[in-house]
Design a protein around this motif. Structure first.
Motif, PDB file in Angstrom:
ATOM      1  N   GLY A  16       0.799  -1.206   0.000  1.00  0.00           N
ATOM      2  CA  GLY A  16       0.000   0.000   0.000  1.00  0.00           C
ATOM      3  C   GLY A  16       0.839   1.267   0.000  1.00  0.00           C
ATOM      4  O   GLY A  16       2.071   1.224  -0.054  1.00  0.00           O
ATOM      5  N   SER A  17       0.150   2.402   0.064  1.00  0.00           N
ATOM      6  CA  SER A  17       0.804   3.704   0.010  1.00  0.00           C
ATOM      7  C   SER A  17       0.287   4.617   1.117  1.00  0.00           C
ATOM      8  O   SER A  17      -0.857   4.490   1.561  1.00  0.00           O
ATOM      9  N   LEU A  18       1.149   5.525   1.526  1.00  0.00           N
ATOM     10  CA  LEU A  18       0.784   6.568   2.478  1.00  0.00           C
ATOM     11  C   LEU A  18       1.550   7.828   2.117  1.00  0.00           C
ATOM     12  O   LEU A  18       2.637   7.749   1.527  1.00  0.00           O
ATOM     13  N   ARG A  19       1.000   8.973   2.510  1.00  0.00           N
ATOM     14  CA  ARG A  19       1.714  10.227   2.324  1.00  0.00           C
ATOM     15  C   ARG A  19       1.816  10.963   3.651  1.00  0.00           C
ATOM     16  O   ARG A  19       0.814  11.149   4.344  1.00  0.00           O
ATOM     17  N   LEU A  20       3.030  11.360   3.973  1.00  0.00           N
ATOM     18  CA  LEU A  20       3.276  12.166   5.157  1.00  0.00           C
ATOM     19  C   LEU A  20       3.479  13.615   4.735  1.00  0.00           C
ATOM     20  O   LEU A  20       4.046  13.895   3.678  1.00  0.00           O
ATOM     21  N   SER A  21       3.031  14.519   5.597  1.00  0.00           N
ATOM     22  CA  SER A  21       3.186  15.948   5.348  1.00  0.00           C
ATOM     23  C   SER A  21       3.972  16.586   6.477  1.00  0.00           C
ATOM     24  O   SER A  21       3.917  16.126   7.628  1.00  0.00           O
ATOM     25  N   CYS A  22       4.661  17.649   6.143  1.00  0.00           N
ATOM     26  CA  CYS A  22       5.501  18.342   7.128  1.00  0.00           C
ATOM     27  C   CYS A  22       5.434  19.835   6.822  1.00  0.00           C
ATOM     28  O   CYS A  22       6.008  20.286   5.828  1.00  0.00           O
ATOM     29  N   THR A  23       4.735  20.585   7.653  1.00  0.00           N
ATOM     30  CA  THR A  23       4.579  22.021   7.438  1.00  0.00           C
ATOM     31  C   THR A  23       5.529  22.776   8.348  1.00  0.00           C
ATOM     32  O   THR A  23       5.555  22.556   9.561  1.00  0.00           O
ATOM     33  N   VAL A  24       6.286  23.663   7.743  1.00  0.00           N
ATOM     34  CA  VAL A  24       7.315  24.412   8.470  1.00  0.00           C
ATOM     35  C   VAL A  24       6.909  25.879   8.535  1.00  0.00           C
ATOM     36  O   VAL A  24       6.467  26.464   7.548  1.00  0.00           O
ATOM     37  N   SER A  25       7.067  26.460   9.688  1.00  0.00           N
ATOM     38  CA  SER A  25       6.878  27.897   9.843  1.00  0.00           C
ATOM     39  C   SER A  25       8.118  28.480  10.493  1.00  0.00           C
ATOM     40  O   SER A  25       8.830  27.798  11.234  1.00  0.00           O
ATOM     41  N   GLY A  26       8.389  29.725  10.187  1.00  0.00           N
ATOM     42  CA  GLY A  26       9.558  30.373  10.776  1.00  0.00           C
ATOM     43  C   GLY A  26      10.658  30.651   9.781  1.00  0.00           C
ATOM     44  O   GLY A  26      11.475  31.542  10.010  1.00  0.00           O
ATOM     45  N   TYR A  27      10.733  29.835   8.742  1.00  0.00           N
ATOM     46  CA  TYR A  27      11.621  30.154   7.625  1.00  0.00           C
ATOM     47  C   TYR A  27      11.180  29.391   6.386  1.00  0.00           C
ATOM     48  O   TYR A  27      10.336  28.503   6.461  1.00  0.00           O
ATOM     49  N   SER A  28      11.782  29.762   5.232  1.00  0.00           N
ATOM     50  CA  SER A  28      11.324  29.212   3.964  1.00  0.00           C
ATOM     51  C   SER A  28      12.103  27.953   3.589  1.00  0.00           C
ATOM     52  O   SER A  28      13.330  27.915   3.657  1.00  0.00           O
ATOM     53  N   LEU A  29      11.358  26.952   3.134  1.00  0.00           N
ATOM     54  CA  LEU A  29      12.001  25.743   2.638  1.00  0.00           C
ATOM     55  C   LEU A  29      12.684  25.980   1.296  1.00  0.00           C
ATOM     56  O   LEU A  29      13.394  25.105   0.807  1.00  0.00           O
ATOM     57  N   ASP A  30      12.456  27.129   0.696  1.00  0.00           N
ATOM     58  CA  ASP A  30      13.181  27.458  -0.539  1.00  0.00           C
ATOM     59  C   ASP A  30      14.679  27.575  -0.274  1.00  0.00           C
ATOM     60  O   ASP A  30      15.487  27.416  -1.198  1.00  0.00           O
ATOM     61  N   TYR A  31      15.054  27.859   0.956  1.00  0.00           N
ATOM     62  CA  TYR A  31      16.450  28.113   1.273  1.00  0.00           C
ATOM     63  C   TYR A  31      17.009  27.161   2.324  1.00  0.00           C
ATOM     64  O   TYR A  31      18.137  27.338   2.781  1.00  0.00           O
ATOM     65  N   HIS A  32      16.239  26.187   2.725  1.00  0.00           N
ATOM     66  CA  HIS A  32      16.679  25.241   3.738  1.00  0.00           C
ATOM     67  C   HIS A  32      16.335  23.821   3.315  1.00  0.00           C
ATOM     68  O   HIS A  32      15.377  23.594   2.583  1.00  0.00           O
TER      69      HIS A  32
END
Length: 120
Positions: A16-32
């Motif tokens: 089977g399949s699953l999807r995990l999510s991870c929401t970040v606040s405080g800085y941009s994932l564009d640069y980290h």
């Protein structure tokens, strides 16, 4: 202050399949970088995938290569781990973490963890 909040996980049968999510606040994932770790029962936490910030270069540990896909959505500063063809060995707690680069030895910002159980 950087905050990392995970969602997703659950129980699934092998294959089977699953999807995990991870929401970040405080800085941009564009640069980290954003990484996913797996901790199987009784074992140490292991990095299984990572995506660099600005160039989106990805890394996968051999055991998940071809089955798991890391991605991110800049619009909501959220990263995802799509897990397909799951195996019983994939059972465990999954953590996302973010920091400057995929090669950092010590990750400073962690999600709370998501339980994934693969069982028939």
């Amino acid at each position: 202050q950087v905050q990392v909040v995970e969602s997703g996980g659950g129980s699934v049968q092998p294959g089977g399949s699953l999807r995990l999510s991870c929401t970040v606040s405080g800085y941009s994932l564009d640069y980290h970088a954003i990484a996913w770790f797996h901790q199987a029962p009784g074992k140490k936490r292991e990095k299984i995938s990572c995506m660099h910030g600005w160039n989106r270069e990805t890394f996968y540990e051999d055991s998940v290569k071809g089955r798991f896909t890391i991605s991110k959505a800049p619009a909501n500063n959220t990263a995802y781990l799509l897990m397909s063809n799951l195996k019983t060995d994939d059972t465990g707690v999954y953590y996302c973490a973010t920091d400057a680069e995929c090669t950092v030895a010590y990750w400073r910002n962690w999600g709370q963890g998501s339980q994934v159980t693969v069982s028939s």
